[in-house]
Design a protein around this motif. Structure first.
Motif, mmCIF file in Angstrom:
data_model
loop_
_atom_site.group_PDB
_atom_site.id
_atom_site.type_symbol
_atom_site.label_atom_id
_atom_site.label_comp_id
_atom_site.label_asym_id
_atom_site.label_seq_id
_atom_site.Cartn_x
_atom_site.Cartn_y
_atom_site.Cartn_z
ATOM 1 N N THR A 165 20.338 58.511 12.506
ATOM 2 C CA THR A 165 21.613 59.313 12.292
ATOM 3 C C THR A 165 21.465 60.058 11.153
ATOM 4 O O THR A 165 22.100 61.074 10.633
ATOM 5 C CB THR A 165 22.692 58.347 11.902
ATOM 6 N N GLY B 143 19.515 61.152 16.390
ATOM 7 C CA GLY B 143 18.830 61.024 17.804
ATOM 8 C C GLY B 143 19.037 62.049 18.596
ATOM 9 O O GLY B 143 19.053 61.989 19.791
ATOM 10 N N GLU B 144 19.190 63.485 18.292
ATOM 11 C CA GLU B 144 19.490 64.520 19.175
ATOM 12 C C GLU B 144 18.681 65.725 18.611
ATOM 13 O O GLU B 144 18.574 65.913 17.411
ATOM 14 C CB GLU B 144 21.096 64.719 19.078
ATOM 15 N N ARG C 44 19.328 69.722 18.374
ATOM 16 C CA ARG C 44 20.682 70.540 18.735
ATOM 17 C C ARG C 44 19.871 72.144 18.327
ATOM 18 O O ARG C 44 19.366 72.289 17.266
ATOM 19 C CB ARG C 44 21.582 70.494 17.664
ATOM 20 N N HIS D 35 22.617 70.880 23.139
ATOM 21 C CA HIS D 35 22.050 69.599 22.470
ATOM 22 C C HIS D 35 21.513 68.718 23.410
ATOM 23 O O HIS D 35 22.081 68.517 24.595
ATOM 24 C CB HIS D 35 22.961 68.894 21.367
ATOM 25 N N ILE D 36 20.620 67.722 22.921
ATOM 26 C CA ILE D 36 20.091 66.861 24.006
ATOM 27 C C ILE D 36 19.362 65.556 23.341
ATOM 28 O O ILE D 36 18.764 65.939 22.254
ATOM 29 C CB ILE D 36 18.852 67.541 24.950
ATOM 30 N N PRO D 37 19.572 64.589 23.715
ATOM 31 C CA PRO D 37 19.062 63.224 23.010
ATOM 32 C C PRO D 37 17.520 63.464 23.185
ATOM 33 O O PRO D 37 16.735 63.638 24.111
ATOM 34 C CB PRO D 37 19.350 62.196 23.938
ATOM 35 N N VAL D 38 16.796 63.188 22.004
ATOM 36 C CA VAL D 38 15.498 63.164 21.850
ATOM 37 C C VAL D 38 14.652 62.000 22.837
ATOM 38 O O VAL D 38 13.533 62.321 23.045
ATOM 39 C CB VAL D 38 14.847 62.975 20.466
ATOM 40 N N SER D 39 15.615 61.069 23.370
ATOM 41 C CA SER D 39 15.107 60.140 24.156
ATOM 42 C C SER D 39 14.691 60.707 25.491
ATOM 43 O O SER D 39 13.962 60.353 26.385
ATOM 44 C CB SER D 39 15.850 58.972 24.199
ATOM 45 N N GLN D 40 15.555 62.049 25.834
ATOM 46 C CA GLN D 40 15.129 62.549 26.888
ATOM 47 C C GLN D 40 14.113 63.866 27.019
ATOM 48 O O GLN D 40 14.001 64.682 27.768
ATOM 49 C CB GLN D 40 16.477 63.203 27.592
ATOM 50 N N GLN E 270 12.191 60.522 17.750
ATOM 51 C CA GLN E 270 11.806 59.737 18.931
ATOM 52 C C GLN E 270 11.394 58.527 18.434
ATOM 53 O O GLN E 270 11.556 57.565 19.369
ATOM 54 C CB GLN E 270 10.894 60.542 19.910
ATOM 55 N N ALA F 12 14.447 56.558 17.504
ATOM 56 C CA ALA F 12 15.322 56.157 18.865
ATOM 57 C C ALA F 12 14.647 54.969 19.607
ATOM 58 O O ALA F 12 15.350 54.144 20.071
ATOM 59 C CB ALA F 12 15.696 57.231 19.628
#
Length: 165
Positions: free
Chosen positions: A11, A75-76, A78, A83-88, A156, A159
């Motif tokens: 966060t 965890g994102e 932007r 925006h997109i989660p870094v896990s993706q 990443q 996360a």
């Protein structure tokens, strides 16, 4: 403006950059002052000067504060309003020089999401790993691609660590 910190949790802000316009764009906006002042000279020279300065200052302020941000936080990733989660995301790659020019032009895939700013040469390419997402990668401008890549990789790892805990 750059704020890069070593963050302990997903966060925390890992990276923040404003993709502000180049000095030449701001100087071009400042040229508006004498043009606007000329319009108001028939009324009063003092009014013309004040209005010209106010219009130029307002235009430069809008150009600066309307500039998109690149933020890695929570965890994102932007970039601008997207925006997109870094896990993706897959492994990010920072590009400069001829590689960056190619990534912004002939090597930019049709399925890529991009935010490219004139006057900012380096770019970062990040593949999207979500098979349901029609966007295959993100390509965006940044002044410090190495910092963005490091921030995405840190986010990443954080996360991934919180997912396993």
């Amino acid at each position: 403006m750059h704020i890069a910190t070593a963050a302990a949790s997903p966060t925390d802000v890992h990276y923040r950059e404003r993709l502000s316009p180049s000095l030449w764009v701001l100087l071009s906006a400042a040229v508006v002052a004498p043009m606007v002042a000329l319009v108001f000279v028939p009324l009063d020279a003092t009014v013309a000067l004040v209005v010209g300065i106010l219009v130029a200052a307002s235009l430069m302020t809008v150009l600066l504060f309307a500039s998109p941000l690149v933020i890695v936080s929570g965890g994102e990733l932007r970039v601008g309003r997207a925006h997109i989660p870094v896990s993706q995301l897959g492994a990010p790659v920072g590009l400069v020089g001829a590689e960056a020019r190619s990534a912004r032009g002939p090597a930019l895939p049709r399925s890529a999401w991009h935010l490219l700013r004139g006057g900012i040469d380096p770019v970062v390419r990040v593949p999207v790993t979500d098979p349901r997402d029609p966007v295959t990668e993100w390509v965006f401008s940044t002044r410090t691609p190495d910092r963005v890549v490091a921030a995405i990789e840190r986010a990443q790892r954080a996360a991934e660590k919180t997912r396993h805990d």
